[in-house]
Write a protein that holds these residues in place. Structure first.
Motif, PDB file in Angstrom:
ATOM      1  N   GLY A 159      85.343  17.483   0.726  1.00  8.33           N
ATOM      2  CA  GLY A 159      84.400  16.423   1.052  1.00  8.33           C
ATOM      3  C   GLY A 159      83.690  16.665   2.370  1.00  8.33           C
ATOM      4  N   LEU A 160      84.445  17.084   3.382  1.00 12.12           N
ATOM      5  CA  LEU A 160      83.836  17.389   4.674  1.00 12.12           C
ATOM      6  C   LEU A 160      82.861  18.559   4.561  1.00 12.12           C
ATOM      7  CD1 LEU A 160      86.912  17.012   7.060  1.00 12.12           C
ATOM      8  CD2 LEU A 160      84.951  15.468   6.844  1.00 12.12           C
ATOM      9  N   ALA A 161      83.182  19.532   3.706  1.00 13.13           N
ATOM     10  CA  ALA A 161      82.278  20.667   3.512  1.00 13.13           C
ATOM     11  C   ALA A 161      80.958  20.211   2.903  1.00 13.13           C
ATOM     12  CB  ALA A 161      82.946  21.718   2.619  1.00 13.13           C
ATOM     13  N   GLY A 162      81.031  19.287   1.932  1.00 14.83           N
ATOM     14  CA  GLY A 162      79.799  18.774   1.338  1.00 14.83           C
ATOM     15  C   GLY A 162      78.944  18.036   2.350  1.00 14.83           C
ATOM     16  N   ILE A 163      79.577  17.189   3.151  1.00 18.04           N
ATOM     17  CA  ILE A 163      78.832  16.429   4.162  1.00 18.04           C
ATOM     18  C   ILE A 163      78.238  17.357   5.213  1.00 18.04           C
ATOM     19  CG2 ILE A 163      79.053  14.692   5.977  1.00 18.04           C
ATOM     20  CD1 ILE A 163      81.320  13.439   4.316  1.00 18.04           C
ATOM     21  N   LEU A 164      79.068  18.269   5.719  1.00 16.65           N
ATOM     22  CA  LEU A 164      78.595  19.185   6.754  1.00 16.65           C
ATOM     23  C   LEU A 164      77.460  20.067   6.235  1.00 16.65           C
ATOM     24  CD1 LEU A 164      78.935  20.281   9.610  1.00 16.65           C
ATOM     25  CD2 LEU A 164      80.681  21.858   8.732  1.00 16.65           C
ATOM     26  N   GLY A 165      77.576  20.517   4.987  1.00 13.93           N
ATOM     27  CA  GLY A 165      76.504  21.321   4.413  1.00 13.93           C
ATOM     28  C   GLY A 165      75.188  20.558   4.345  1.00 13.93           C
ATOM     29  N   GLY A 166      75.252  19.288   3.959  1.00 17.22           N
ATOM     30  CA  GLY A 166      74.027  18.479   3.914  1.00 17.22           C
ATOM     31  C   GLY A 166      73.412  18.295   5.285  1.00 17.22           C
ATOM     32  N   ILE A 167      74.253  18.067   6.289  1.00 24.18           N
ATOM     33  CA  ILE A 167      73.748  17.887   7.656  1.00 24.18           C
ATOM     34  C   ILE A 167      73.114  19.181   8.172  1.00 24.18           C
ATOM     35  CG2 ILE A 167      74.433  17.425  10.043  1.00 24.18           C
ATOM     36  CD1 ILE A 167      76.609  15.570   8.920  1.00 24.18           C
ATOM     37  N   ILE A 168      73.768  20.308   7.910  1.00 24.07           N
ATOM     38  CA  ILE A 168      73.215  21.588   8.370  1.00 24.07           C
ATOM     39  C   ILE A 168      71.898  21.886   7.672  1.00 24.07           C
ATOM     40  CG2 ILE A 168      73.608  24.078   8.460  1.00 24.07           C
ATOM     41  CD1 ILE A 168      76.558  23.540   8.794  1.00 24.07           C
ATOM     42  N   PHE A 169      71.797  21.513   6.389  1.00 24.47           N
ATOM     43  CA  PHE A 169      70.539  21.754   5.675  1.00 24.47           C
ATOM     44  C   PHE A 169      69.397  20.960   6.319  1.00 24.47           C
ATOM     45  CE2 PHE A 169      69.501  23.262   1.138  1.00 24.47           C
ATOM     46  CZ  PHE A 169      68.282  23.743   1.552  1.00 24.47           C
ATOM     47  N   ILE A 170      69.689  19.748   6.740  1.00 26.85           N
ATOM     48  CA  ILE A 170      68.667  18.966   7.454  1.00 26.85           C
ATOM     49  C   ILE A 170      68.298  19.670   8.752  1.00 26.85           C
ATOM     50  CG2 ILE A 170      68.207  16.765   8.606  1.00 26.85           C
ATOM     51  CD1 ILE A 170      70.079  15.436   6.559  1.00 26.85           C
TER      52      ILE A 170
ATOM     53  N   VAL B  24      65.243  20.338  -3.502  1.00 26.19           N
ATOM     54  CA  VAL B  24      66.117  20.508  -2.333  1.00 26.19           C
ATOM     55  C   VAL B  24      66.656  19.159  -1.866  1.00 26.19           C
ATOM     56  CG1 VAL B  24      66.162  21.205   0.088  1.00 26.19           C
ATOM     57  CG2 VAL B  24      65.005  22.639  -1.592  1.00 26.19           C
ATOM     58  N   LEU B  25      65.813  18.132  -1.907  1.00 24.74           N
ATOM     59  CA  LEU B  25      66.247  16.796  -1.492  1.00 24.74           C
ATOM     60  C   LEU B  25      67.364  16.282  -2.392  1.00 24.74           C
ATOM     61  CD1 LEU B  25      65.686  14.488   0.509  1.00 24.74           C
ATOM     62  CD2 LEU B  25      64.060  13.560  -1.148  1.00 24.74           C
ATOM     63  N   SER B  26      67.270  16.555  -3.694  1.00 24.95           N
ATOM     64  CA  SER B  26      68.326  16.129  -4.612  1.00 24.95           C
ATOM     65  C   SER B  26      69.644  16.823  -4.285  1.00 24.95           C
ATOM     66  CB  SER B  26      67.917  16.409  -6.063  1.00 24.95           C
ATOM     67  OG  SER B  26      67.877  17.796  -6.332  1.00 24.95           O
ATOM     68  N   LEU B  27      69.581  18.090  -3.884  1.00 29.32           N
ATOM     69  CA  LEU B  27      70.792  18.817  -3.491  1.00 29.32           C
ATOM     70  C   LEU B  27      71.442  18.180  -2.265  1.00 29.32           C
ATOM     71  CD1 LEU B  27      69.691  20.982  -5.487  1.00 29.32           C
ATOM     72  CD2 LEU B  27      70.374  22.709  -3.821  1.00 29.32           C
ATOM     73  N   ILE B  28      70.620  17.876  -1.266  1.00 25.40           N
ATOM     74  CA  ILE B  28      71.149  17.309  -0.025  1.00 25.40           C
ATOM     75  C   ILE B  28      71.791  15.945  -0.276  1.00 25.40           C
ATOM     76  CG2 ILE B  28      70.530  16.447   2.259  1.00 25.40           C
ATOM     77  CD1 ILE B  28      68.352  18.583   2.363  1.00 25.40           C
TER      78      ILE B  28
END
Length: 226
Positions: free
Chosen positions: A12-23, A205-209
């Motif tokens: 779960g943390l990996a998913g959240i962190l990945g979304g933040i880094i993508f931003i 890309v937005l849907s992925l994030i």
């Protein structure tokens, strides 16, 4: 049980962190790269000025994809007890899509070599014209990988959403959101494949994030449940 909760927590943390880094990747592009020039030779000419920014951008992007692999695995672990088939196929398709995106995650590696030849003191106008064509061909390959990956990953979202609809821990809310985001991503990627100049890539890309931020938080919440 403690080990299973650890898988959910880190996934779960990996998913959240990945979304933040993508931003953060978008912030780097807007602040230090800017819009692409209208002419192809403009991209080659200005590459030395934005080489460092491109390197940071691509490295962060690759990190995002690696983190999201862990998130997919955690989703599979959370859903396999209630919906094994859609959870398995959704996770596999999603990870394969991330692998395709990862194959095209470092275009600056190829761009450096072309740029150095283009800006070499002895390069003739004919050499530079040829290098511009080579630059376009190389970018076309990376764009094709991006389009294919952007199509595969949302298909995984749809399958995982179906699995969530059958899971009491997720329910119709998260399942419906996942299916909607997946369908939106598939449509956006399909438009991109038909018209490579379409701005629909942003929707994909937005849907992925959004998916990884929302489901990352949900998976992390499950890891904290008694």
């Amino acid at each position: 049980m403690e080990e299973e909760q650890s898988v959910l927590r880190w996934g779960g943390l990996a998913g959240i962190l990945g979304g933040i880094i993508f931003i953060l990747v978008f912030v780097v592009v807007i602040a230090f790269v800017g819009a692409d020039p209208a002419q192809p030779e403009g991209e080659v000419m200005r590459f030395p000025d934005i080489r460092a920014a491109r390197t940071v951008e691509d490295s962060l992007y690759l990190m995002v994809l690696i983190l999201w692999v862990a998130h997919f695995l955690a989703l599979y672990r959370a859903l396999r007890e209630t919906s094994l088939a859609p959870a398995f196929f959704g996770s596999v398709i999603g990870i394969v899509g991330l692998g395709v995106l990862g194959a095209g995650a470092l275009p600056h590696v190829a761009s450096v070599a072309i740029s150095e030849l283009y800006h070499a003191p002895g390069a003739t106008p004919e050499d530079r014209a040829t290098l511009v064509l080579l630059w376009q061909a190389t970018q076309g390959i990376f764009d094709a990988l991006f389009g294919a990956g952007l199509l595969l990953v949302p298909i995984g979202f749809v399958a995982l959403g179906v699995a969530m609809l059958r899971s009491p821990a997720f329910g119709k809310g998260f399942g419906g959101v996942s299916v909607v985001l997946g369908v939106a991503g598939v449509v956006a990627a399909s438009v991109l494949l038909v018209d490579p100049l379409s701005p629909s890539a942003f929707v994909g890309v937005l849907s992925l994030i959004i998916f990884h931020l929302v489901l990352g938080w949900k998976i992390y919440s499950l890891s904290r449940a008694p």
